[in-house]
Design a protein around this motif. Structure first.
Motif, mmCIF file in Angstrom:
data_model
loop_
_atom_site.group_PDB
_atom_site.id
_atom_site.type_symbol
_atom_site.label_atom_id
_atom_site.label_comp_id
_atom_site.label_asym_id
_atom_site.label_seq_id
_atom_site.Cartn_x
_atom_site.Cartn_y
_atom_site.Cartn_z
ATOM 1 N N ALA A 86 19.291 55.692 75.737
ATOM 2 C CA ALA A 86 18.902 55.665 74.413
ATOM 3 C C ALA A 86 19.334 57.113 73.783
ATOM 4 O O ALA A 86 19.772 57.143 72.770
ATOM 5 C CB ALA A 86 17.236 55.994 73.954
ATOM 6 N N SER A 87 19.901 57.820 74.889
ATOM 7 C CA SER A 87 20.407 59.228 74.598
ATOM 8 C C SER A 87 21.943 59.109 74.078
ATOM 9 O O SER A 87 22.560 60.080 73.514
ATOM 10 C CB SER A 87 20.316 60.161 75.569
ATOM 11 N N THR A 88 22.431 57.735 74.367
ATOM 12 C CA THR A 88 23.842 57.725 74.156
ATOM 13 C C THR A 88 24.015 57.130 72.577
ATOM 14 O O THR A 88 25.006 57.105 71.854
ATOM 15 C CB THR A 88 24.542 56.586 74.967
ATOM 16 N N GLY A 89 22.721 56.920 71.981
ATOM 17 C CA GLY A 89 22.806 56.241 70.449
ATOM 18 C C GLY A 89 22.780 54.841 70.393
ATOM 19 O O GLY A 89 22.429 54.417 69.199
ATOM 20 N N ARG A 90 22.834 54.230 71.288
ATOM 21 C CA ARG A 90 22.407 52.738 71.538
ATOM 22 C C ARG A 90 21.078 52.529 71.156
ATOM 23 O O ARG A 90 19.900 53.150 71.888
ATOM 24 C CB ARG A 90 23.149 52.044 72.631
ATOM 25 N N ALA A 91 20.636 51.342 70.429
ATOM 26 C CA ALA A 91 19.255 50.771 70.363
ATOM 27 C C ALA A 91 18.939 50.295 72.027
ATOM 28 O O ALA A 91 19.692 49.631 72.489
ATOM 29 C CB ALA A 91 19.153 50.003 69.327
ATOM 30 N N VAL A 92 17.844 50.628 72.317
ATOM 31 C CA VAL A 92 17.342 50.104 73.639
ATOM 32 C C VAL A 92 15.730 49.348 73.339
ATOM 33 O O VAL A 92 15.178 49.886 72.793
ATOM 34 C CB VAL A 92 17.276 51.286 74.689
#
Length: 214
Positions: free
Chosen positions: A42-48
């Protein structure tokens, strides 16, 4: 280790939500690892999408049709993998609608009532479960992370976690050995999940997991 694994996953774009399975025997630490990985992703900006097997059990009369102490019964009947495939993994896969079930069965009420949501096209799905590389599911994962842990350590962790619900620690150890870990023994022998996984984590010490293969 989490940086390395999350970077590998986050850079992938298969054209549909990336379906990541967290595999391992009972007590291997799957839930804790999956939660930490989901937070890192989530910290990478992808929806999880964080899903787990608790919402995909069979109803009681199926779960226990081979007996409450049966290892083979736990291995074959605990989870409704057909519903998981049809309602969740296939809709999230190639050509799928992305409308997926995040929960199918309620353990407390034993009611089957699928609950649906829609995934973002580039979401990463993190799903932890025992036995998720069985034949009927194996092709539904884009990545599988297998947590490798010694049987005796996994048994002890699982027994301590569930001691209150299984009649105390000594009783829990007996149940884990005879039913849950014995079912995992069947899985390891029949499916060889460690070899088939795309990533292997040495999780003998959950506080210090090691990347064994990627």
């Amino acid at each position: 280790m989490l940086d390395a694994v999350s970077a590998r996953l986050a850079e992938q774009d298969p054209g549909h939500p990336l379906r990541v399975g967290i595999d391992g025997v009972c007590g291997a630490g799957k839930t804790t690892f999956a939660n930490e990985l989901a937070a890192q992703l989530a910290s990478t900006g992808r929806a999880v999408l964080r899903l787990d097997s608790d919402g995909f059990h069979h109803v009681r009369h199926i779960r226990y049709r081979q007996g409450r102490e049966s290892a083979r019964g736990y291995y074959e009947d605990a989870y409704d993998f057909d519903a998981l495939r049809r309602l969740t993994l296939e809709p999230l896969g190639p050509g799928g609608s992305r409308r997926y079930a995040w929960h199918v069965h309620d353990l407390a009420t034993d009611e089957v009532e699928p609950r649906f949501a829609e995934a973002e096209p580039d979401a990463i799905v993190v799903f932890d479960a025992t036995f998720l590389q069985r034949d009927e599911l194996r092709e539904c994962w884009d990545e599988v992370i297998f947590l490798d842990a010694p049987r005796e350590r996994a048994l002890e962790r699982g027994a301590r976690r569930d001691a209150a619900s299984l009649g105390g620690l000594d009783a829990a150890r007996l149940v884990y050995d005879a039913r849950y870990m014995a079912a995992c023994d069947l899985y390891l022998a029949e499916q060889d999940p460690r070899t088939r996984a795309s990533i292997v984590i040495d999780n003998a010490d959950p506080a210090h997991p090691l990347l064994a293969r990627r």
